[in-house]
Structure formats: structure tokens, C-alpha cells
Design a protein around this motif. Structure first.
Motif, PDB file in Angstrom:
ATOM      1  N   ALA A   1       0.831  -1.206   0.000  1.00 30.18           N
ATOM      2  CA  ALA A   1       0.000   0.000   0.000  1.00 30.18           C
ATOM      3  C   ALA A   1       0.865   1.256   0.000  1.00 30.18           C
ATOM      4  O   ALA A   1       0.545   2.249  -0.678  1.00 30.18           O
ATOM      5  N   SER A   2       1.966   1.223   0.749  1.00 34.55           N
ATOM      6  CA  SER A   2       2.861   2.379   0.792  1.00 34.55           C
ATOM      7  C   SER A   2       3.496   2.636  -0.567  1.00 34.55           C
ATOM      8  O   SER A   2       3.595   3.777  -1.025  1.00 34.55           O
ATOM      9  N   LEU A   3       3.921   1.571  -1.226  1.00 35.53           N
ATOM     10  CA  LEU A   3       4.511   1.724  -2.551  1.00 35.53           C
ATOM     11  C   LEU A   3       3.466   2.154  -3.577  1.00 35.53           C
ATOM     12  O   LEU A   3       3.748   2.955  -4.474  1.00 35.53           O
ATOM     13  N   ALA A   4       2.250   1.640  -3.434  1.00 40.94           N
ATOM     14  CA  ALA A   4       1.173   2.045  -4.341  1.00 40.94           C
ATOM     15  C   ALA A   4       0.838   3.516  -4.166  1.00 40.94           C
ATOM     16  O   ALA A   4       0.490   4.214  -5.135  1.00 40.94           O
ATOM     17  N   ALA A   5       0.945   4.030  -2.936  1.00 43.10           N
ATOM     18  CA  ALA A   5       0.699   5.450  -2.683  1.00 43.10           C
ATOM     19  C   ALA A   5       1.731   6.302  -3.409  1.00 43.10           C
ATOM     20  O   ALA A   5       1.405   7.371  -3.951  1.00 43.10           O
ATOM     21  N   TRP A   6       2.981   5.847  -3.411  1.00 43.68           N
ATOM     22  CA  TRP A   6       4.017   6.570  -4.156  1.00 43.68           C
ATOM     23  C   TRP A   6       3.711   6.554  -5.653  1.00 43.68           C
ATOM     24  O   TRP A   6       3.807   7.571  -6.332  1.00 43.68           O
ATOM     25  N   GLN A   7       3.290   5.388  -6.162  1.00 45.33           N
ATOM     26  CA  GLN A   7       2.977   5.291  -7.581  1.00 45.33           C
ATOM     27  C   GLN A   7       1.809   6.205  -7.950  1.00 45.33           C
ATOM     28  O   GLN A   7       1.824   6.865  -8.997  1.00 45.33           O
ATOM     29  N   ALA A   8       0.794   6.272  -7.082  1.00 42.95           N
ATOM     30  CA  ALA A   8      -0.357   7.124  -7.350  1.00 42.95           C
ATOM     31  C   ALA A   8       0.041   8.594  -7.362  1.00 42.95           C
ATOM     32  O   ALA A   8      -0.502   9.394  -8.139  1.00 42.95           O
ATOM     33  N   ALA A   9       1.003   8.941  -6.508  1.00 45.67           N
ATOM     34  CA  ALA A   9       1.446  10.332  -6.437  1.00 45.67           C
ATOM     35  C   ALA A   9       2.400  10.689  -7.572  1.00 45.67           C
ATOM     36  O   ALA A   9       2.554  11.875  -7.892  1.00 45.67           O
ATOM     37  N   SER A  10       3.026   9.676  -8.180  1.00 47.92           N
ATOM     38  CA  SER A  10       4.015   9.919  -9.237  1.00 47.92           C
ATOM     39  C   SER A  10       3.736   9.008 -10.423  1.00 47.92           C
ATOM     40  O   SER A  10       4.550   8.129 -10.760  1.00 47.92           O
ATOM     41  N   PRO A  11       2.601   9.179 -11.095  1.00 43.44           N
ATOM     42  CA  PRO A  11       2.218   8.246 -12.154  1.00 43.44           C
ATOM     43  C   PRO A  11       3.160   8.239 -13.354  1.00 43.44           C
ATOM     44  O   PRO A  11       3.181   7.264 -14.110  1.00 43.44           O
ATOM     45  N   LYS A  12       3.951   9.303 -13.533  1.00 42.90           N
ATOM     46  CA  LYS A  12       4.842   9.367 -14.683  1.00 42.90           C
ATOM     47  C   LYS A  12       6.245   8.841 -14.375  1.00 42.90           C
ATOM     48  O   LYS A  12       7.085   8.754 -15.268  1.00 42.90           O
ATOM     49  N   SER A  13       6.490   8.497 -13.122  1.00 41.02           N
ATOM     50  CA  SER A  13       7.814   8.025 -12.722  1.00 41.02           C
ATOM     51  C   SER A  13       7.871   6.498 -12.761  1.00 41.02           C
ATOM     52  O   SER A  13       6.933   5.823 -12.339  1.00 41.02           O
ATOM     53  N   ASN A  14       8.972   5.972 -13.256  1.00 40.52           N
ATOM     54  CA  ASN A  14       9.167   4.522 -13.250  1.00 40.52           C
ATOM     55  C   ASN A  14       9.715   4.013 -11.928  1.00 40.52           C
ATOM     56  O   ASN A  14       9.740   2.808 -11.695  1.00 40.52           O
ATOM     57  N   GLY A  15      10.160   4.924 -11.058  1.00 40.28           N
ATOM     58  CA  GLY A  15      10.727   4.516  -9.779  1.00 40.28           C
ATOM     59  C   GLY A  15       9.788   3.674  -8.945  1.00 40.28           C
ATOM     60  O   GLY A  15      10.147   2.558  -8.527  1.00 40.28           O
ATOM     61  N   PRO A  16       8.564   4.153  -8.662  1.00 35.78           N
ATOM     62  CA  PRO A  16       7.653   3.343  -7.853  1.00 35.78           C
ATOM     63  C   PRO A  16       7.209   2.064  -8.548  1.00 35.78           C
ATOM     64  O   PRO A  16       6.953   1.050  -7.896  1.00 35.78           O
ATOM     65  N   LYS A  17       7.135   2.068  -9.868  1.00 33.91           N
ATOM     66  CA  LYS A  17       6.765   0.852 -10.602  1.00 33.91           C
ATOM     67  C   LYS A  17       7.826  -0.227 -10.403  1.00 33.91           C
ATOM     68  O   LYS A  17       7.511  -1.399 -10.167  1.00 33.91           O
ATOM     69  N   LEU A  18       9.097   0.171 -10.498  1.00 32.33           N
ATOM     70  CA  LEU A  18      10.173  -0.782 -10.272  1.00 32.33           C
ATOM     71  C   LEU A  18      10.197  -1.250  -8.827  1.00 32.33           C
ATOM     72  O   LEU A  18      10.428  -2.430  -8.549  1.00 32.33           O
ATOM     73  N   ALA A  19       9.962  -0.331  -7.895  1.00 31.11           N
ATOM     74  CA  ALA A  19       9.953  -0.708  -6.473  1.00 31.11           C
ATOM     75  C   ALA A  19       8.854  -1.719  -6.192  1.00 31.11           C
ATOM     76  O   ALA A  19       9.052  -2.680  -5.436  1.00 31.11           O
ATOM     77  N   LEU A  20       7.692  -1.533  -6.784  1.00 32.46           N
ATOM     78  CA  LEU A  20       6.598  -2.478  -6.605  1.00 32.46           C
ATOM     79  C   LEU A  20       6.938  -3.838  -7.212  1.00 32.46           C
ATOM     80  O   LEU A  20       6.639  -4.885  -6.628  1.00 32.46           O
ATOM     81  N   ALA A  21       7.553  -3.823  -8.394  1.00 30.79           N
ATOM     82  CA  ALA A  21       7.923  -5.090  -9.037  1.00 30.79           C
ATOM     83  C   ALA A  21       8.983  -5.827  -8.224  1.00 30.79           C
ATOM     84  O   ALA A  21       8.914  -7.052  -8.036  1.00 30.79           O
ATOM     85  N   LEU A  22       9.975  -5.095  -7.718  1.00 31.97           N
ATOM     86  CA  LEU A  22      11.007  -5.716  -6.880  1.00 31.97           C
ATOM     87  C   LEU A  22      10.402  -6.264  -5.593  1.00 31.97           C
ATOM     88  O   LEU A  22      10.787  -7.332  -5.110  1.00 31.97           O
ATOM     89  N   ASN A  23       9.434  -5.545  -5.061  1.00 29.96           N
ATOM     90  CA  ASN A  23       8.745  -6.013  -3.872  1.00 29.96           C
ATOM     91  C   ASN A  23       8.008  -7.327  -4.143  1.00 29.96           C
ATOM     92  O   ASN A  23       7.973  -8.224  -3.306  1.00 29.96           O
ATOM     93  N   SER A  24       7.445  -7.452  -5.335  1.00 34.13           N
ATOM     94  CA  SER A  24       6.728  -8.676  -5.682  1.00 34.13           C
ATOM     95  C   SER A  24       7.672  -9.876  -5.735  1.00 34.13           C
ATOM     96  O   SER A  24       7.296 -10.996  -5.374  1.00 34.13           O
ATOM     97  N   VAL A  25       8.900  -9.648  -6.195  1.00 29.61           N
ATOM     98  CA  VAL A  25       9.897 -10.717  -6.195  1.00 29.61           C
ATOM     99  C   VAL A  25      10.142 -11.198  -4.767  1.00 29.61           C
ATOM    100  O   VAL A  25      10.144 -12.400  -4.481  1.00 29.61           O
ATOM    101  N   ASN A  26      10.348 -10.253  -3.873  1.00 32.57           N
ATOM    102  CA  ASN A  26      10.630 -10.620  -2.491  1.00 32.57           C
ATOM    103  C   ASN A  26       9.424 -11.226  -1.787  1.00 32.57           C
ATOM    104  O   ASN A  26       9.571 -12.059  -0.898  1.00 32.57           O
ATOM    105  N   TYR A  27       8.238 -10.840  -2.215  1.00 34.98           N
ATOM    106  CA  TYR A  27       7.018 -11.434  -1.680  1.00 34.98           C
ATOM    107  C   TYR A  27       6.955 -12.917  -2.057  1.00 34.98           C
ATOM    108  O   TYR A  27       6.490 -13.762  -1.285  1.00 34.98           O
ATOM    109  N   GLY A  28       7.458 -13.224  -3.246  1.00 35.37           N
ATOM    110  CA  GLY A  28       7.533 -14.614  -3.658  1.00 35.37           C
ATOM    111  C   GLY A  28       8.513 -15.406  -2.807  1.00 35.37           C
ATOM    112  O   GLY A  28       8.207 -16.509  -2.344  1.00 35.37           O
TER     113      GLY A  28
END
Length: 360
Positions: free
Chosen positions: A106-133
Motif C-alpha cells: 500500500a505504501s509503494l502504491a501510494a508513491w505510484q499514485a502520487a508519481s504516475p509518470k515516474s518509473n521509480g515506484p513501478k520498479l519498487a513495486l515489481a522488486l517487492n513482488s519478487v521478495n514477496y515470492g
């Protein structure tokens, strides 16, 4: 806020690959023995916890487009994502709960919502998904993973792969994209024909993004898909790619990502002379206590009494030798240090009915 960049320590093995956990809104207490990069990661951490998304986006843009490096040559982008990860990693390790994983998402999604044009939060969310696995699978050997855990692990890794596939346009210029994909390649058991070209492309882009070398070493280890010989070659490749800036430092770093038996320097294929030079090169970059403690500990493993005594003298009352291993190993190292300048080795005896040892 100005961030002065320094060196980033290598992230130890898979257990340290951008893992997240819950943490209060404050950074860990500063420790003078911690490498400067840890403090810089804390600075990024604070920006994230303060929801200073504007500056986070600026830093991400700078690090990913200008190939910013630390003064000693490390990838600034790797420190950036390490700092984001630290927002979920406490000062001490603890088992994360599903609730905490949801909160971090949710915290990472909040960053993505606040910065929709930035790839930073998208990558952070994807990396988080790896670690969730990895969280679903656990860190044990394959035989310890239950069928249900394996199923969840595979499902989450496939979800992470889809996220990275959607970000495929970043592959031409973003090392963090390759870092995530290599971790997925390890998790999914990619064939060498797919994994090795991915690694080659990654290190061509940025050989100082240390996660590339950590994951490549793991992939070629006999515990995964390779052999001891292939793992040694992976280490040699990493050292060759980084020697202009780091000398033999990666030789020591990559072989201290996990504990090895005493035989590592006799029948295990690891050169103590190269590892010793690696520790010296690493300490020349930044003379921190953990690295010097490792240096002393592995000198004991190598039966190098002179180097062990030298490093213990430099550490003084900060040696923390009781944390080096089991009671037998600690007793042996204590005894070996007293034999500096001789050819003698300690003989150890166990006290009956206890786990205590004495070595003379």
C-alpha cells in the motif's frame, strides 16, 4: 535535502536482496562501524517515510539517467532501491507477516499514485513482488519447501515477471530492471541460454550494480543449477569486471555471503591469498568493523595465525569474537591467535556433558 553518496556494501546472498518489513517512521540509530552507504540508504529511507515523493522522483531520475556513482564507483541507483527497501526493514531482522506485506504494498502504491509518470515506484513495486515470492517459499533448501508454499512462490514469481515484462522498455538503460529479472530467472530456473545472456547484458550496462554478481553466483552454485567449479568461475568473472575500481574486493565479498567450512581453503577451491588481498582492498575502500571482523574470522578458518593476531590487535575490544560461530570454532580461534609466529595449531578438547571446549 542533499545526499552525499559513498560506497554501497554488497548485499549478502538472496536473503538480503531488497527485502522489506515494517518499520516505524524513523531511521535506525547511526552506528560508526556501518559503511557510509548504509547511512545514505537511511537518507532515502527517510524521504520515503516522509512521503517526499517529489525528491524521490528527482533522485531516481538522476541516478537512472546520468549513471550516477558513489565517489568510490558504486551504482547510486542500487543505493536508492536499497533505501526504499529499508523502509520495510527494521534495525533487527524479524519475521514479516502478511499484514505487513500488504501494508508495504500500500505504501509503494501510494508513491505510484502520487508519481504516475515516474518509473521509480513501478520498479519498487515489481522488486517487492519478487521478495514477496521468496517470502512464501522461505530460504531453506528445496526439500524443506512444502507443496503449498512452492505453489504460492511460483504464482507470485510469475506475477512479478509480468510486472517486469510490462516495464520492458526500461531494459535498455535501467540496471534495476535487470536486477529484478535476474532474481526471477533464478527463482524460475531459467535455462542457461536465457539467464546468461541476461547477466551479460546487465553487467555491460553497469558492472558495479552488485546484485548482478550475487545472483549470478547463486545461479551457478551447486545448490541451484551449477557446480562448485561454475560458481568459482562466476566469482572470477565478477572480480575481473570490477577489478579496475575494487581490485580483489569482490573475491572476499562474494565468498563471505554465507558461512563456509574450514575445507573451503583446502579442498573447497577458494584461495586464501586472493581472499586475503580482497579483504585488504575492501578495507582500503572503507575500513569498517564488520569487514575487519570477517577478515579475522576467515584468517582463523585459513589457519593464518599471524593475520588473525594482526586483525584482532587492530580490532581490540571491538572484535566481538563470540559472534564468530559455535563454541568449538571460537575456542580454536582464540587458541590459534596465541600461536602467531609459530607453526603450531591448537588441539581442542570438549568438556564432558557440555558444549564447551578448551584449545591449547
Amino acid at each position: 535535502m542533499t545526499i552525499t553518496l559513498h560506497r554501497m556494501a554488497i548485499i549478502p546472498a538472496l536473503a538480503g536482496l531488497l527485502l522489506f518489513s515494517a518499520q516505524p517512521v524513523h531511521a535506525c540509530v547511526e552506528n560508526p562501524s556501518v559503511r557510509p552507504a548504509d547511512l545514505e540508504a537511511d537518507a532515502v529511507n527517510r524521504l520515503f517515510l516522509e512521503r517526499n515523493y517529489k525528491q524521490l522522483d528527482q533522485l531516481y531520475q538522476q541516478y537512472s539517467t546520468k549513471r550516477s556513482t558513489t565517489p568510490d564507483g558504486m551504482s547510486a541507483l542500487s543505493i536508492f532501491f536499497r533505501g526504499i527497501a529499508k523502509s520495510f526493514v527494521g534495525c533487527t531482522s524479524s519475521q514479516r507477516t502478511e499484514q505487513e506485506w500488504k501494508a508495504q504494498q500500500a505504501s509503494l502504491a501510494a508513491w505510484q499514485a502520487a508519481s504516475p509518470k515516474s518509473n521509480g515506484p513501478k520498479l519498487a513495486l515489481a522488486l517487492n513482488s519478487v521478495n514477496y515470492g521468496w517470502y512464501a517459499r522461505g530460504r531453506g533448501v528445496s526439500s524443506t519447501v512444502s507443496g503449498d508454499a512452492r505453489s504460492v512462490f511460483e504464482s507470485r514469481m510469475e506475477d512479478a515477471r509480468h510486472q517486469f515484462d510490462k516495464l520492458g522498455a526500461l531494459a535498455k538503460h535501467n540496471p534495476a530492471w535487470y536486477s529484478g529479472m535476474l532474481q526471477i530467472g533464478l527463482a524460475q530456473g531459467w535455462r542457461r541460454e536465457k539467464f546468461e545472456p541476461m547477466y551479460a547484458s546487465a553487467v555491460k550496462l553497469d558492472p558495479y550494480y552488485m546484485n548482478f554478481h550475487v545472483v549470478n553466483k547463486e545461479y551457478h552454485d551447486q545448490k541451484w543449477y551449477g557446480s562448485d567449479q561454475e560458481m568459482h568461475q562466476a566469482v572470477n568473472t565478477a572480480v575481473e569486471l570490477t577489478k579496475d575500481r575494487f581490485g580483489q574486493a569482490l573475491y572476499a565479498r562474494l565468498y563471505t555471503t554465507e558461512w563456509k567450512p574450514r575445507a573451503m581453503f583446502t579442498t573447497g577451491g577458494v584461495s586464501w591469498e586472493r581472499m586475503k588481498k580482497g579483504f585488504e582492498d575492501d578495507l582500503a575502500i572503507h575500513p569498517d568493523l564488520p569487514t575487519r571482523r570477517d577478515y579475522a574470522n576467515y584468517a582463523c578458518v585459513a589457519d593464518d595465525a599471524n593475520t588473525l593476531k594482526q586483525q584482532l590487535d587492530l580490532l581490540g575490544d571491538q572484535a566481538d569474537i563470540k559472534s564468530w560461530g559455535n563454541n568449538q570454532h571460537i575456542a580454536y580461534c582464540t587458541g590459534l591467535a596465541t600461536m602467531s609466529g609459530t607453526d603450531r595449531k591448537p588441539k581442542c578438547f570438549k568438556f564432558t556433558g557440555t558444549e564447551d571446549y578448551i584449545c591449547d
